[in-house]
Write an enzyme that holds these catalytic residues in place. Structure first.
Site, PDB file in Angstrom:
ATOM      1  N   GLU A  99       2.378   9.095 -43.256  1.00 18.19           N
ATOM      2  CA  GLU A  99       3.498   9.728 -42.558  1.00 18.19           C
ATOM      3  C   GLU A  99       4.576   8.701 -42.227  1.00 18.19           C
ATOM      4  O   GLU A  99       5.770   9.001 -42.237  1.00 18.19           O
ATOM      5  CB  GLU A  99       2.979  10.466 -41.309  1.00 18.19           C
ATOM      6  CG  GLU A  99       2.239  11.741 -41.723  1.00 18.19           C
ATOM      7  CD  GLU A  99       1.107  12.165 -40.807  1.00 18.19           C
ATOM      8  OE1 GLU A  99       1.045  11.711 -39.654  1.00 18.19           O
ATOM      9  OE2 GLU A  99       0.258  12.956 -41.261  1.00 18.19           O
ATOM     10  N   GLU A 167      -6.577   7.260 -47.505  1.00 19.64           N
ATOM     11  CA  GLU A 167      -6.178   8.620 -47.149  1.00 19.64           C
ATOM     12  C   GLU A 167      -5.313   9.204 -48.260  1.00 19.64           C
ATOM     13  O   GLU A 167      -4.096   8.983 -48.276  1.00 19.64           O
ATOM     14  CB  GLU A 167      -5.372   8.608 -45.842  1.00 19.64           C
ATOM     15  CG  GLU A 167      -6.127   8.049 -44.660  1.00 19.64           C
ATOM     16  CD  GLU A 167      -5.564   8.573 -43.350  1.00 19.64           C
ATOM     17  OE1 GLU A 167      -6.332   9.190 -42.599  1.00 19.64           O
ATOM     18  OE2 GLU A 167      -4.357   8.396 -43.089  1.00 19.64           O
TER      19      GLU A 167
HETATM   20  P1  PGA Z   1      -6.101  15.035 -40.946  1.00 12.88           P
HETATM   21  O1  PGA Z   1      -5.273  13.670 -40.795  1.00 12.88           O
HETATM   22  O2  PGA Z   1      -7.523  14.735 -40.563  1.00 12.88           O
HETATM   23  O3  PGA Z   1      -5.435  15.999 -40.021  1.00 12.88           O
HETATM   24  O4  PGA Z   1      -6.001  15.440 -42.390  1.00 12.88           O
HETATM   25  C1  PGA Z   1      -5.822  12.433 -41.131  1.00 12.88           C
HETATM   26  C2  PGA Z   1      -4.805  11.339 -40.913  1.00 12.88           C
HETATM   27  O5  PGA Z   1      -3.625  11.551 -41.188  1.00 12.88           O
HETATM   28  O6  PGA Z   1      -5.153  10.235 -40.451  1.00 12.88           O
END
Ligand code: PGA
Length: 249
Positions: A99, A167
């Site tokens: 993000e 991730e």
């Molecule tokens: P999520 O997010 O478990 O809501 O998919 C994980 C993260 O962004 O660290």
């Protein structure tokens, strides 16, 4: 043996009261800290109150900021420095979350500066890497992730306070988890990379977390994989019940 780490990334959720409540509930629950390390990552405004809750409960829960700026202080309106998060009680920081990379346009080079400064200040760094859906479909997921790792860790000699979080961007907040096999394949490639660039002992001891729609019902299968050492949990970390089920998988 690597000790599992379950980290809750609270993202931009929870006000001061809610964050303190959630931290207290986690602390008052049955967690076998000899088996699992636990980390909470509240927003900047909630670090102090979560720190106070952890201290008063006397539980060995690590406390991470979700980001930090590179400079110690100065005219950087809106930014928060390493000394500030430390004085609020943080002992760790999440860096390079997708993000931050995508919405806030953070580059590997910028993340690398933050990694150096955070480690230099004694913080544990949870360094996030992960490919986009298009990159996975194009068959370049491994090279994308290794390029992010190589650049974000450039010049870092000591990995003893680094945790890597794989991730896949397509799995974050979407309800789509990488299969345990896909996660394991990437984690093994990451560990192999650490062995090549550093050495076998660094590769054997570094923890590689999986993140992306981790839930109580998929954590156990993910944790069965040899190179999955824990999870970075977003959505499911915002409710004590689901977070604790994950911690006690
Ligand atoms: P999520 O997010 O478990 O809501 O998919 C994980 C993260 O962004 O660290």
């Amino acid at each position: 043996m690597r000790k599992p780490l379950i980290a809750g990334n609270w993202k931009m959720f929870l006000n001061v009261t809610e964050a303190a409540e959630l931290a207290k509930t986690v602390c008052n629950s049955n967690i076998d800290y000899s088996k699992t390390d636990v980390m909470l990552a509240p927003s900047f405004t909630n670090i102090s109150v979560v720190s106070a809750a952890l201290k008063s409960a006397g539980k060995p829960v690590a406390l991470a900021a979700q980001n930090v700026y590179t400079e110690e202080n100065g005219a950087f309106t809106g930014e928060v420095s390493i000394p500030m998060i430390k004085s609020a009680g943080a002992d760790a920081v999440i860096l390079g979350h997708s993000e931050r990379r995508i919405i806030f346009k953070e580059t590997d080079e910028f993340i690398n500066v933050k990694v150096h400064k955070s480690l230099g200040a004694g913080l544990t760094v949870v360094l996030c890497v992960g490919e986009l859906l298009q990159e996975r479909e194009a068959g370049v997921a491994f090279e994308v992730v290794l390029a992010q790792l190589g650049k974000s860790l450039a010049g870092v000699n000591d990995l003893s306070k680094v945790v890597i979080a794989y991730e896949p961007v397509w799995a974050i907040g979407t309800g789509k988890t990488a299969s345990p096999g896909d996660a394991q394949a990437m984690h093994a490639v990451i560990r192999g990379f650490i062995a090549r660039i550093y050495n076998n002992s660094a590769a054997e001891s570094i923890r590689i977390l999986y993140g992306g729609s981790v839930k109580p019902d998929n954590i156990a299968d993910l944790m069965k994989e040899t190179d999955v050492d824990g999870a970075l949990v977003g959505g499911a970390s915002l409710k004590a019940d689901s977070f604790l089920k994950i911690v006690n998988y």
